[in-house]
Design a protein around this motif. Sequence first.
Motif, mmCIF file in Angstrom:
data_model
loop_
_atom_site.group_PDB
_atom_site.id
_atom_site.type_symbol
_atom_site.label_atom_id
_atom_site.label_comp_id
_atom_site.label_asym_id
_atom_site.label_seq_id
_atom_site.Cartn_x
_atom_site.Cartn_y
_atom_site.Cartn_z
ATOM 1 N N LEU A 1 0.857 -1.189 0.000
ATOM 2 C CA LEU A 1 0.000 0.000 0.000
ATOM 3 C C LEU A 1 0.889 1.233 0.000
ATOM 4 O O LEU A 1 1.806 1.342 0.823
ATOM 5 N N ILE A 2 0.607 2.167 -0.916
ATOM 6 C CA ILE A 2 1.402 3.399 -1.017
ATOM 7 C C ILE A 2 0.456 4.596 -1.019
ATOM 8 O O ILE A 2 -0.455 4.679 -1.850
ATOM 9 N N PHE A 3 0.676 5.513 -0.085
ATOM 10 C CA PHE A 3 -0.075 6.767 -0.029
ATOM 11 C C PHE A 3 0.747 7.851 -0.728
ATOM 12 O O PHE A 3 1.920 8.054 -0.399
ATOM 13 N N THR A 4 0.131 8.558 -1.672
ATOM 14 C CA THR A 4 0.802 9.675 -2.350
ATOM 15 C C THR A 4 0.026 10.935 -1.990
ATOM 16 O O THR A 4 -1.116 11.114 -2.401
ATOM 17 N N THR A 5 0.667 11.803 -1.231
ATOM 18 C CA THR A 5 -0.086 12.767 -0.428
ATOM 19 C C THR A 5 -0.026 14.203 -0.928
ATOM 20 O O THR A 5 -0.006 15.137 -0.132
ATOM 21 N N LYS B 1 -1.669 -1.521 -3.908
ATOM 22 C CA LYS B 1 -2.757 -0.563 -3.756
ATOM 23 C C LYS B 1 -2.174 0.835 -3.562
ATOM 24 O O LYS B 1 -1.202 1.012 -2.831
ATOM 25 N N PHE B 2 -2.791 1.811 -4.204
ATOM 26 C CA PHE B 2 -2.350 3.201 -4.104
ATOM 27 C C PHE B 2 -3.496 4.068 -3.604
ATOM 28 O O PHE B 2 -4.654 3.869 -3.989
ATOM 29 N N GLU B 3 -3.162 5.034 -2.761
ATOM 30 C CA GLU B 3 -4.130 6.008 -2.243
ATOM 31 C C GLU B 3 -3.582 7.394 -2.540
ATOM 32 O O GLU B 3 -2.531 7.797 -2.015
ATOM 33 N N HIS B 4 -4.297 8.143 -3.395
ATOM 34 C CA HIS B 4 -3.811 9.470 -3.778
ATOM 35 C C HIS B 4 -4.673 10.564 -3.161
ATOM 36 O O HIS B 4 -5.890 10.562 -3.294
ATOM 37 N N ALA B 5 -4.015 11.502 -2.508
ATOM 38 C CA ALA B 5 -4.718 12.590 -1.824
ATOM 39 C C ALA B 5 -5.008 13.750 -2.766
ATOM 40 O O ALA B 5 -4.114 14.207 -3.484
ATOM 41 N N THR B 6 -6.248 14.211 -2.748
ATOM 42 C CA THR B 6 -6.752 15.438 -3.392
ATOM 43 C C THR B 6 -6.816 15.349 -4.910
ATOM 44 O O THR B 6 -7.125 16.335 -5.561
ATOM 45 N N GLY B 7 -6.576 14.180 -5.477
ATOM 46 C CA GLY B 7 -6.681 14.037 -6.922
ATOM 47 C C GLY B 7 -8.045 13.532 -7.350
ATOM 48 O O GLY B 7 -8.946 13.345 -6.532
ATOM 49 N N TYR B 8 -8.190 13.264 -8.649
ATOM 50 C CA TYR B 8 -9.490 12.816 -9.158
ATOM 51 C C TYR B 8 -9.388 11.639 -10.126
ATOM 52 O O TYR B 8 -10.402 11.166 -10.639
ATOM 53 N N VAL C 1 -8.841 7.566 -4.363
ATOM 54 C CA VAL C 1 -8.582 8.984 -4.105
ATOM 55 C C VAL C 1 -9.307 9.397 -2.826
ATOM 56 O O VAL C 1 -10.358 8.846 -2.485
ATOM 57 N N TYR C 2 -8.716 10.356 -2.141
ATOM 58 C CA TYR C 2 -9.327 10.851 -0.910
ATOM 59 C C TYR C 2 -8.960 12.315 -0.721
ATOM 60 O O TYR C 2 -7.905 12.776 -1.151
ATOM 61 N N SER C 3 -9.866 13.026 -0.102
ATOM 62 C CA SER C 3 -9.612 14.434 0.199
ATOM 63 C C SER C 3 -10.513 14.850 1.349
ATOM 64 O O SER C 3 -11.363 14.085 1.804
#
Length: 283
Positions: free
Chosen positions: A11-15, A34-41, A49-51
């Motif tokens: 799991l990689i968070f890109t913030t 798995k990747f989790e990208h902050a504030t993207g779309y 994606v999460y924000s």
Amino acid sequence: MTDMALKGADLIFTTSFGYMDPTINVAAKFPNVKFEHATGYKQADNVSVYSARFYEGRAVQGHIAGHMTKSNIIGYIGSFPIPEVIRGINSAYIHAKKVNPDVQFKIVWAYTWFDPTKEADAAKVLIEQGADVVLQHTDSTAPQAAAQAAGNVITFGQASDMAAYGPMPRVSSIIDNWAPYYIARTQAVMDGTWTSTSTWDGIGAGMVGIGEISSAVPADVKASAEALRDSLADGSYHAFTGPLNKQDGSAWLAAGETASDYGDDSLAGMNFYLEGIEGDVPN
């Protein structure tokens, strides 16, 4: 990201917003990560994606700022002209304007999330232009220190509480509370239940915290600000509720209409100022 994936990360968070395309590109090469990208779309089967709805917190700040400014000039330090930051400026402005029709916003773009020297310089420029309230969408305490040195200038903490500068100049704050999301998503990977999702939470879900409103704020203003916070949290009020026009005077939201998250002229892609804000959105 590639190095992390090759070394076995599950799991990689890109913030940060700027990591959006690299995240999508690397994720395509590592479908089992798995990747989790902050504030993207941009999403993929292995990219969520999460924000946070920081604009809800900006509404509360704008409300307090509009009440407390004596010069009617409010300064705003922007980081980058992306939708997240533009939403915050618009939200703060319309809520300051609601309680003080004479308020004027002056905006300085720092083009950084964290650079104490640039942030201090931006704050000093705004104070020299007459701002006695300075809001920031940058993460260092340099604007707080600049305001403290100037005297009689009000600020708000950003990302962290910055309570060391209370009760003045810091009179409240927006606090990023990512921990519950990170824990839940990590647990989902461990449990094998992780799926690609889009999460956009605010005050109600606890992702956006409003720091204690200090004793420097009059009791009646504090009470009305807390009422606004609570109405945003329980969903009885939306920060972008019409009638609202775009900067050029064209209609955006009709009376009683609330902004949509996605689609044409939506919050997710907001790239325009609302009516009354001076200057252009940088391209």
